[in-house]
Write an enzyme that holds these catalytic residues in place. Structure first.
Site, PDB file in Angstrom:
ATOM      1  N   ASN A   1       1.992   7.814  10.852  1.00 55.27           N
ATOM      2  CA  ASN A   1       1.865   9.225  10.478  1.00 55.27           C
ATOM      3  C   ASN A   1       0.489   9.839  10.712  1.00 55.27           C
ATOM      4  O   ASN A   1       0.245  10.972  10.319  1.00 55.27           O
ATOM      5  CB  ASN A   1       2.265   9.395   9.006  1.00 55.27           C
ATOM      6  N   THR A   2      -0.424   9.074  11.283  1.00 59.34           N
ATOM      7  CA  THR A   2      -1.718   9.622  11.695  1.00 59.34           C
ATOM      8  C   THR A   2      -1.723   9.559  13.219  1.00 59.34           C
ATOM      9  O   THR A   2      -1.606   8.463  13.778  1.00 59.34           O
ATOM     10  CB  THR A   2      -2.881   8.799  11.090  1.00 59.34           C
TER      11      THR A   2
ATOM     12  N   ALA B   1       0.823  -1.218   0.000  1.00 59.21           N
ATOM     13  CA  ALA B   1       0.000   0.000   0.000  1.00 59.21           C
ATOM     14  C   ALA B   1       0.853   1.262   0.000  1.00 59.21           C
ATOM     15  O   ALA B   1       1.993   1.262   0.450  1.00 59.21           O
ATOM     16  CB  ALA B   1      -0.901   0.003   1.230  1.00 59.21           C
TER      17      ALA B   1
ATOM     18  N   LYS C   1      -3.154  -4.914   9.060  1.00 58.06           N
ATOM     19  CA  LYS C   1      -1.726  -4.629   8.859  1.00 58.06           C
ATOM     20  C   LYS C   1      -1.145  -4.073  10.153  1.00 58.06           C
ATOM     21  O   LYS C   1      -1.664  -3.095  10.708  1.00 58.06           O
ATOM     22  CB  LYS C   1      -1.562  -3.617   7.715  1.00 58.06           C
TER      23      LYS C   1
ATOM     24  N   ASN D   1       8.918   8.292   5.135  1.00 57.53           N
ATOM     25  CA  ASN D   1       7.771   9.088   4.716  1.00 57.53           C
ATOM     26  C   ASN D   1       6.904   9.452   5.901  1.00 57.53           C
ATOM     27  O   ASN D   1       6.800   8.699   6.865  1.00 57.53           O
ATOM     28  CB  ASN D   1       6.966   8.353   3.637  1.00 57.53           C
ATOM     29  N   ARG D   2       6.320  10.648   5.796  1.00 57.06           N
ATOM     30  CA  ARG D   2       5.291  11.069   6.764  1.00 57.06           C
ATOM     31  C   ARG D   2       4.142  11.690   5.969  1.00 57.06           C
ATOM     32  O   ARG D   2       3.726  12.814   6.216  1.00 57.06           O
ATOM     33  CB  ARG D   2       5.863  12.040   7.805  1.00 57.06           C
ATOM     34  N   MET D   3       3.690  10.904   4.963  1.00 62.09           N
ATOM     35  CA  MET D   3       2.666  11.411   4.049  1.00 62.09           C
ATOM     36  C   MET D   3       1.387  11.780   4.804  1.00 62.09           C
ATOM     37  O   MET D   3       0.782  12.812   4.536  1.00 62.09           O
ATOM     38  CB  MET D   3       2.327  10.358   2.981  1.00 62.09           C
TER      39      MET D   3
ATOM     40  N   PHE E   1      -1.571   9.831   5.029  1.00 61.87           N
ATOM     41  CA  PHE E   1      -2.807   9.415   4.326  1.00 61.87           C
ATOM     42  C   PHE E   1      -3.335  10.506   3.396  1.00 61.87           C
ATOM     43  O   PHE E   1      -4.533  10.831   3.409  1.00 61.87           O
ATOM     44  CB  PHE E   1      -3.924   9.023   5.308  1.00 61.87           C
TER      45      PHE E   1
ATOM     46  N   ASN F   1       4.181  -2.805   8.629  1.00 60.12           N
ATOM     47  CA  ASN F   1       4.200  -1.439   8.107  1.00 60.12           C
ATOM     48  C   ASN F   1       5.614  -0.863   8.315  1.00 60.12           C
ATOM     49  O   ASN F   1       6.524  -1.580   8.703  1.00 60.12           O
ATOM     50  CB  ASN F   1       3.136  -0.608   8.839  1.00 60.12           C
ATOM     51  N   THR F   2       5.777   0.420   8.103  1.00 58.60           N
ATOM     52  CA  THR F   2       7.079   1.081   8.293  1.00 58.60           C
ATOM     53  C   THR F   2       7.420   1.172   9.786  1.00 58.60           C
ATOM     54  O   THR F   2       6.553   1.001  10.639  1.00 58.60           O
ATOM     55  CB  THR F   2       7.043   2.505   7.704  1.00 58.60           C
TER      56      THR F   2
ATOM     57  N   GLY G   1      12.218  -0.132   3.626  1.00 56.62           N
ATOM     58  CA  GLY G   1      13.361  -0.580   2.851  1.00 56.62           C
ATOM     59  C   GLY G   1      14.274  -1.492   3.646  1.00 56.62           C
ATOM     60  O   GLY G   1      13.864  -2.096   4.643  1.00 56.62           O
TER      61      GLY G   1
ATOM     62  N   LYS H   1      -2.193   5.339  -4.029  1.00 57.99           N
ATOM     63  CA  LYS H   1      -3.152   5.640  -2.957  1.00 57.99           C
ATOM     64  C   LYS H   1      -4.571   5.815  -3.478  1.00 57.99           C
ATOM     65  O   LYS H   1      -5.538   5.600  -2.753  1.00 57.99           O
ATOM     66  CB  LYS H   1      -2.727   6.911  -2.207  1.00 57.99           C
TER      67      LYS H   1
ATOM     68  N   SER I   1      -0.075   2.782  10.534  1.00 54.71           N
ATOM     69  CA  SER I   1       0.724   3.879   9.997  1.00 54.71           C
ATOM     70  C   SER I   1       1.208   4.746  11.158  1.00 54.71           C
ATOM     71  O   SER I   1       0.433   5.071  12.057  1.00 54.71           O
ATOM     72  CB  SER I   1      -0.110   4.732   9.042  1.00 54.71           C
TER      73      SER I   1
HETATM   74  C1  LIG Z   1       6.023   6.627   0.616  1.00 52.07           C
HETATM   75  C2  LIG Z   1       5.328   5.512   1.318  1.00 52.07           C
HETATM   76  C3  LIG Z   1       3.962   5.605   1.556  1.00 52.07           C
HETATM   77  C4  LIG Z   1       3.301   4.567   2.222  1.00 52.07           C
HETATM   78  N1  LIG Z   1       1.953   4.652   2.429  1.00 52.07           N
HETATM   79  C5  LIG Z   1       1.295   3.645   3.023  1.00 52.07           C
HETATM   80  C6  LIG Z   1      -0.104   3.683   3.184  1.00 52.07           C
HETATM   81  O1  LIG Z   1      -0.777   4.613   2.749  1.00 52.07           O
HETATM   82  N2  LIG Z   1      -0.697   2.641   3.831  1.00 52.07           N
HETATM   83  C7  LIG Z   1       0.001   1.553   4.296  1.00 52.07           C
HETATM   84  O2  LIG Z   1      -0.597   0.629   4.854  1.00 52.07           O
HETATM   85  N3  LIG Z   1       1.339   1.476   4.123  1.00 52.07           N
HETATM   86  C8  LIG Z   1       1.988   2.480   3.504  1.00 52.07           C
HETATM   87  N4  LIG Z   1       3.341   2.386   3.317  1.00 52.07           N
HETATM   88  C9  LIG Z   1       4.065   1.210   3.841  1.00 52.07           C
HETATM   89  C10 LIG Z   1       4.270   0.150   2.770  1.00 52.07           C
HETATM   90  O3  LIG Z   1       3.036  -0.350   2.316  1.00 52.07           O
HETATM   91  C11 LIG Z   1       5.103  -1.027   3.307  1.00 52.07           C
HETATM   92  O4  LIG Z   1       4.372  -1.730   4.277  1.00 52.07           O
HETATM   93  C12 LIG Z   1       6.413  -0.565   3.928  1.00 52.07           C
HETATM   94  O5  LIG Z   1       6.996   0.448   3.161  1.00 52.07           O
HETATM   95  C13 LIG Z   1       7.417  -1.719   4.077  1.00 52.07           C
HETATM   96  O6  LIG Z   1       7.704  -2.315   2.843  1.00 52.07           O
HETATM   97  P1  LIG Z   1       8.990  -1.913   1.935  1.00 52.07           P
HETATM   98  O7  LIG Z   1      10.181  -1.972   2.816  1.00 52.07           O
HETATM   99  O8  LIG Z   1       8.960  -2.923   0.833  1.00 52.07           O
HETATM  100  O9  LIG Z   1       8.732  -0.533   1.447  1.00 52.07           O
HETATM  101  C14 LIG Z   1       4.022   3.418   2.661  1.00 52.07           C
HETATM  102  C15 LIG Z   1       5.393   3.331   2.396  1.00 52.07           C
HETATM  103  C16 LIG Z   1       6.041   4.351   1.738  1.00 52.07           C
HETATM  104  C17 LIG Z   1       7.515   4.220   1.472  1.00 52.07           C
END
Ligand SMILES: Cc1cc2nc3c(=O)[nH]c(=O)nc-3n(C[C@H](O)[C@H](O)[C@H](O)COP(=O)(O)O)c2cc1C
Length: 365
Positions: free
Chosen positions: A185-186, A69, A225, A118-120, A122, A254-255, A275, A73, A183
């Site tokens: 960031n919320t 995800a 998640k 990221n600290r988007m 949502f 998640n992150t 990452g 988005k 997340s």
């Molecule tokens: C820029 C960015 C935006 C993300 N936005 C969301 C999100 O909206 N919802 C969510 O569940 N995870 C979000 N994630 C987390 C990813 O879905 C994923 O779980 C996380 O990055 C770990 O996987 P990766 O190491 O392969 O990136 C986001 C990650 C990144 C880098």
């Protein structure tokens, strides 16, 4: 090759969010050019392989590698992303009402660390816009998972209303739902992962899914998640509640808020880290979730998968499918094919006929 040698150097000179919009715009435009999707499929598509094809949650996955995800988005590039080898796409996080997200800049590269922060918050166009987008698709060439969240202004006490509203609206166009309560960031969202708040929230969500499923005679699944920043004890409680709720699966993870293993100066930015620094931690959480649940509930791996070995490690720890985000940014569309090919070789090396035989293998040794 095309991405790594030509496109990536251009994108990586751009602001990360600008590069993101350029890629998504390109993918959306490609879908409108006659023949472009077939070319992309030829260049980057992944052929179905009987060793890797998986049936789970009543869905068929031609490849076990999906898109995590946050990249798409608003479900704006589904056709393009479906053509570059993913076995499934997780779109969102979508909230009931569109919202701008946090102030920019809010996405940062850490190239030495193969990571992003990221600290988007949502940022998304809301459930109505997603409904319009997904309704325009004539077919789903790969399963479309919809990741749902709550609006920033919604207090946690009313969070369930936001999740239920997304489910009610998007049920006809989603193949599966993912409840995002992890997340970073919320504000306070992660509090929903614990105790009574989690139990009540999941209870209401599972009840709503039941109603929706019964109404149309389907059995669409809902997953949760979770974050990697939890203690073993918290994880044990969370998994117990999740299993009891009747949810169909868990996405881990998640992150992270941790900055362990990072060196780039952007490590000082606030937000969720994704990452390579997440590779080991995500696999560890998957392993613990599998252990706490006796392997009875499917786990989807997410976090730091860059190589087939990383994906295989998550599968052996207990994941049935694996999803990626950051490696797609760093390695480009070749990554889906490389992961599938490498996974098959690893399964063959270890004498397996099918990927499902390797799921949770670490727990049987
Ligand atoms: C820029 C960015 C935006 C993300 N936005 C969301 C999100 O909206 N919802 C969510 O569940 N995870 C979000 N994630 C987390 C990813 O879905 C994923 O779980 C996380 O990055 C770990 O996987 P990766 O190491 O392969 O990136 C986001 C990650 C990144 C880098």
């Amino acid at each position: 090759m095309l991405y790594r040698n030509f496109l990536k150097p251009i994108f990586f000179r751009m602001d990360p969010e600008q590069a993101h919009h350029t890629v998504m715009g390109g993918l959306a435009t490609a879908a409108k050019i006659p023949g472009a999707l077939s070319i992309m499929k030829g260049l980057y598509g992944v052929q179905e392989d009987p060793m890797l094809a998986t049936d789970l949650f009543g869905l068929h996955f031609h490849s076990p590698i999906g898109l995590a995800a946050g990249l798409d988005k608003n479900a704006e590039a589904v056709k393009g992303l479906s053509s570059v080898g993913f076995g499934f796409l997780e779109v969102g996080t979508v909230t009931p009402v569109g919202q701008p997200g946090n102030e920019k800049p809010r996405m940062f590269r850490l190239p030495e660390d193969d990571a992003l922060i990221n600290r988007m918050g949502f940022n998304n166009k809301g459930a109505d816009a997603m409904l319009t987008r997904l309704s325009q698709l004539k077919q789903h060439t790969v399963p479309i998972w919809v990741n749902i969240g709550k609006n920033k202004v919604t207090p946690n006490e009313a969070a369930h209303e936001d999740y239920l509203s997304c489910i009610r609206k998007l049920y006809p166009v989603a193949d599966l739902f993912v409840v995002n309560i992890s997340s970073p960031n919320t504000p306070n969202l992660r509090n929903l992962q614990h105790g009574e708040e989690l139990r009540q929230l999941l209870g209401q969500i599972v009840q709503e899914m039941k109603l929706q499923n019964e109404a149309v005679g389907r059995n669409k699944a809902v997953l949760v998640k979770i974050a990697p920043d939890v203690t073993e004890e918290e994880l044990a409680h969370m998994t117990e509640t999740i299993v009891e709720s009747g949810v169909s699966g868990i996405i881990a993870t998640n992150t992270t808020l941790s900055r362990m293993g990072t060196t780039n100066q952007n490590r000082l930015e606030s937000g969720g880290l994704s990452g390579k620094p997440l590779t080991i931690r995500s696999a560890e959480v998957i392993r613990q979730v599998y252990q706490y649940t006796d392997g009875k509930i499917p786990i989807i791996g997410s976090g730091g998968v860059f190589t087939a070995e990383d994906a295989y490690a998550q599968i052996c720890a207990g994941a049935s499918l694996v999803e990626i985000y950051t490696s797609f940014i760093y390695q480009g569309p070749d990554v889906t094919r490389e992961l599938a090919k490498g996974l098959k070789q690893l399964l063959q090396r270890d004498g397996y006929q099918h990927i499902s035989e390797a799921v949770g293998r670490d727990h049987r040794r």
